[in-house]
Design a protein around this motif. Sequence first.
Motif, mmCIF file in Angstrom:
data_model
loop_
_atom_site.group_PDB
_atom_site.id
_atom_site.type_symbol
_atom_site.label_atom_id
_atom_site.label_comp_id
_atom_site.label_asym_id
_atom_site.label_seq_id
_atom_site.Cartn_x
_atom_site.Cartn_y
_atom_site.Cartn_z
ATOM 1 N N ASP A 168 7.430 -1.501 5.576
ATOM 2 C CA ASP A 168 6.378 -0.979 6.076
ATOM 3 C C ASP A 168 6.183 0.752 5.832
ATOM 4 N N LYS A 177 3.236 3.959 6.108
ATOM 5 C CA LYS A 177 2.248 4.623 6.720
ATOM 6 C C LYS A 177 1.634 5.622 5.976
ATOM 7 N N TRP A 190 -1.506 8.946 5.259
ATOM 8 C CA TRP A 190 -2.590 9.522 5.925
ATOM 9 C C TRP A 190 -3.325 10.306 4.629
ATOM 10 N N THR A 215 -6.498 6.556 7.117
ATOM 11 C CA THR A 215 -5.266 6.349 7.451
ATOM 12 C C THR A 215 -5.015 5.022 6.687
ATOM 13 N N LYS A 254 -2.169 1.478 6.157
ATOM 14 C CA LYS A 254 -0.686 0.816 6.343
ATOM 15 C C LYS A 254 -0.601 -0.228 5.110
ATOM 16 N N GLU A 280 2.691 -2.603 3.289
ATOM 17 C CA GLU A 280 3.728 -3.449 3.068
ATOM 18 C C GLU A 280 3.828 -3.732 1.823
ATOM 19 N N GLU A 285 -2.109 -2.652 0.661
ATOM 20 C CA GLU A 285 -2.592 -1.515 1.481
ATOM 21 C C GLU A 285 -3.792 -1.813 2.201
ATOM 22 N N PHE A 303 2.814 9.890 2.715
ATOM 23 C CA PHE A 303 3.339 8.637 3.133
ATOM 24 C C PHE A 303 4.702 8.921 4.109
ATOM 25 N N LYS A 354 7.663 6.224 5.558
ATOM 26 C CA LYS A 354 8.357 5.167 5.400
ATOM 27 C C LYS A 354 8.933 4.729 6.942
ATOM 28 N N ASP A 355 8.679 3.501 7.523
ATOM 29 C CA ASP A 355 9.203 2.916 8.893
ATOM 30 C C ASP A 355 10.361 2.814 8.670
#
Length: 172
Positions: free
Chosen positions: A39, A41, A43, A58, A60, A62, A74, A169, A171-172
Amino acid sequence: MRFLLTILLLVLSNCSDMKPESYINTEPKIKIEEYFLGDVKAWGIFQNRFGKVERQFTAKMEGSFDGENLTLEEDFSWNDGEKQKRKWKIKKVGDDKYEGTAPDVIGIAKGVSYGSAFKFEYQLLIPFKDKKIKVRFDDWIFKQDDKVAINRAIVSKFGFKVGELTVFFVKD
């Protein structure tokens, strides 16, 4: 008249002096198949050719990687309410070379990675006034650390800059 034409040609020929190879010794190294795994994210802002921020979003993302292909899904949410989805298939075709496709990409996107920089060039169909127009993206992603990367893309049509996209970007 000749003088103005010469100046215009010089300006246009110097629009992009950045070469991916210039970043070969920069750190941290970016491997998009690793950075976009899982994942992420994002902006971003889109600025018109005069620098005015026209839109914000925004996203998200994967990503999954099967050893040869990065699949990157995306989901964009724009500040004007528009929603967009894109599913990239990006294939590693060499040590530092990539090719990508997506439903709204015309032909094959060409990518190259050196050091902390990843350059991706492609033509994209984008919505504009109830139709779709073809624009060219000159996309650069610079990895900052294990979690953060910054993307700057010049958007052009007929060789003229129509806007610029800046994306952060995480990264989670």
